[in-house]
Scaffold this motif. Sequence first.
Motif, short mmCIF file in Angstrom:
data_model
loop_
_atom_site.label_atom_id
_atom_site.label_comp_id
_atom_site.label_asym_id
_atom_site.label_seq_id
_atom_site.Cartn_x
_atom_site.Cartn_y
_atom_site.Cartn_z
N ALA A 1 -2.68 -4.85 15.24
CA ALA A 1 -2.14 -6.18 15.48
C ALA A 1 -1.44 -6.74 14.26
O ALA A 1 -0.66 -7.67 14.36
N SER A 2 -1.71 -6.18 13.08
CA SER A 2 -1.17 -6.77 11.86
C SER A 2 -0.08 -5.89 11.24
O SER A 2 -0.09 -4.67 11.35
N GLU A 3 0.81 -6.56 10.58
CA GLU A 3 1.91 -5.92 9.86
C GLU A 3 1.47 -5.72 8.41
O GLU A 3 0.91 -6.61 7.81
N VAL A 4 1.72 -4.52 7.87
CA VAL A 4 1.31 -4.21 6.50
C VAL A 4 2.55 -3.83 5.69
O VAL A 4 3.41 -3.11 6.17
N SER A 5 2.60 -4.31 4.46
CA SER A 5 3.70 -3.97 3.57
C SER A 5 3.39 -2.64 2.88
O SER A 5 2.34 -2.48 2.27
N TYR A 6 4.32 -1.69 3.00
CA TYR A 6 4.16 -0.38 2.38
C TYR A 6 5.28 -0.14 1.39
O TYR A 6 6.44 -0.44 1.67
N LYS A 7 4.91 0.41 0.25
CA LYS A 7 5.90 0.87 -0.72
C LYS A 7 6.42 2.21 -0.20
O LYS A 7 5.65 3.10 0.13
N LEU A 8 7.73 2.34 -0.08
CA LEU A 8 8.31 3.55 0.50
C LEU A 8 8.49 4.65 -0.54
O LEU A 8 8.94 4.40 -1.65
N SER A 9 8.14 5.85 -0.13
CA SER A 9 8.41 7.04 -0.92
C SER A 9 9.17 7.99 -0.01
O SER A 9 9.23 7.77 1.20
N PRO A 10 9.75 9.06 -0.54
CA PRO A 10 10.55 9.95 0.31
C PRO A 10 9.79 10.53 1.51
O PRO A 10 10.38 10.79 2.54
N GLY A 11 8.47 10.69 1.42
CA GLY A 11 7.74 11.31 2.52
C GLY A 11 6.95 10.35 3.39
O GLY A 11 6.13 10.78 4.20
N THR A 12 7.16 9.02 3.26
CA THR A 12 6.40 8.05 4.04
C THR A 12 6.60 8.29 5.53
O THR A 12 7.72 8.28 6.02
N ALA A 13 5.50 8.49 6.24
CA ALA A 13 5.57 8.88 7.66
C ALA A 13 5.77 7.70 8.58
O ALA A 13 5.28 6.60 8.34
N VAL A 14 6.50 7.95 9.66
CA VAL A 14 6.58 7.01 10.78
C VAL A 14 5.90 7.70 11.95
O VAL A 14 5.96 8.92 12.09
N GLN B 1 15.74 -5.36 1.38
CA GLN B 1 14.84 -4.96 0.30
C GLN B 1 14.54 -3.48 0.55
O GLN B 1 13.88 -3.14 1.51
N GLN B 2 15.01 -2.60 -0.31
CA GLN B 2 14.99 -1.18 -0.02
C GLN B 2 13.76 -0.43 -0.50
O GLN B 2 13.53 0.69 -0.08
N GLY B 3 12.94 -1.01 -1.32
CA GLY B 3 11.79 -0.29 -1.86
C GLY B 3 10.53 -0.35 -1.02
O GLY B 3 9.57 0.35 -1.28
N SER B 4 10.54 -1.21 0.01
CA SER B 4 9.34 -1.35 0.83
C SER B 4 9.73 -1.69 2.26
O SER B 4 10.88 -2.03 2.54
N ALA B 5 8.77 -1.61 3.15
CA ALA B 5 8.99 -1.98 4.55
C ALA B 5 7.69 -2.53 5.11
O ALA B 5 6.60 -2.15 4.67
N GLN C 1 0.84 -1.19 0.00
CA GLN C 1 0.00 0.00 0.00
C GLN C 1 0.87 1.24 0.00
O GLN C 1 2.01 1.20 0.42
N ALA C 2 0.30 2.32 -0.46
CA ALA C 2 0.98 3.60 -0.33
C ALA C 2 0.73 4.09 1.09
O ALA C 2 -0.40 4.21 1.53
N ALA C 3 1.80 4.30 1.81
CA ALA C 3 1.69 4.74 3.21
C ALA C 3 1.39 6.24 3.26
O ALA C 3 1.73 6.98 2.35
N VAL D 1 9.97 7.27 7.28
CA VAL D 1 10.47 5.90 7.46
C VAL D 1 11.93 5.82 7.00
O VAL D 1 12.74 5.17 7.66
N ARG D 2 12.28 6.50 5.93
CA ARG D 2 13.68 6.47 5.48
C ARG D 2 14.61 7.10 6.51
O ARG D 2 15.72 6.63 6.74
N GLN D 3 14.16 8.16 7.18
CA GLN D 3 14.97 8.76 8.24
C GLN D 3 15.08 7.81 9.43
O GLN D 3 16.13 7.73 10.07
N ALA D 4 14.00 7.07 9.71
CA ALA D 4 14.03 6.09 10.80
C ALA D 4 15.04 4.98 10.49
O ALA D 4 15.79 4.55 11.37
N ILE D 5 15.07 4.54 9.24
CA ILE D 5 16.03 3.51 8.83
C ILE D 5 17.45 4.05 8.91
O ILE D 5 18.38 3.37 9.34
N ALA D 6 17.63 5.31 8.52
CA ALA D 6 18.95 5.94 8.64
C ALA D 6 19.38 6.03 10.10
O ALA D 6 20.56 5.86 10.43
#
Length: 193
Positions: free
Chosen positions: A167-180, A155-159, A32-34, A140-145
């Motif tokens: 309760a569930s984990e969701v796969s998100y496609k990462l973009s520069p502004g994806t929020a944590v 795998q760098q394109g998603s998290a 999904q787009a986060a 999210v990219r800053q969190a990973i940094a």
Amino acid sequence: MRAKNTLYRYLGVWAVACLPLPIGGCASTDRQAAPTVAEVQEYRLGAGDALRLIFYGEDKLNGEYSIASDGRLALPLIGTIDAGGKTLPQLQEAVRTAYAKGGYLLDPKVAVEILHYRPFFVLGEVNAPGQYPFIPGMTVRQAIATAKGYTYRAQQGSAMITRWGDASEVSYKLSPGTAVNPGDTIRVPERHF
């Protein structure tokens, strides 16, 4: 002729059944787009948040308080009030109302500010998995940094993200502004060759 039509029908059903499904249709690999930092809704308080309460004209009540694991906030004189899931203005009003109803203050003027947000967590294919302090507006990219970046197997394109309270984990496609968000658990999966 009848055998030939049956064969074509069989081949048609077999061909449709063998068509590859689009990735978006598979629940296990759905990306999904986060929400971006600009789209994040107003912050909701939760366990682990540290607050400062300032009572105007009542310096003895001023102090730093933490929200307990059950979402409650213990305050002098009035005891505990529910704080989990509230926004800052909602909590401010709840504190004001509690002190006024209890007869402790006639016209309480209260300010609430967040000292420390609950931490977020980074797991998986990063160089330093662990718990980190949240900073408003973090992506999210800053969190990973913050977790010292990706490993060579990442795998760098998603998290995979488990949002606070979900309760569930969701796969998100990462973009520069994806929020944590505070309390999120971010898992960087291993890439498959």
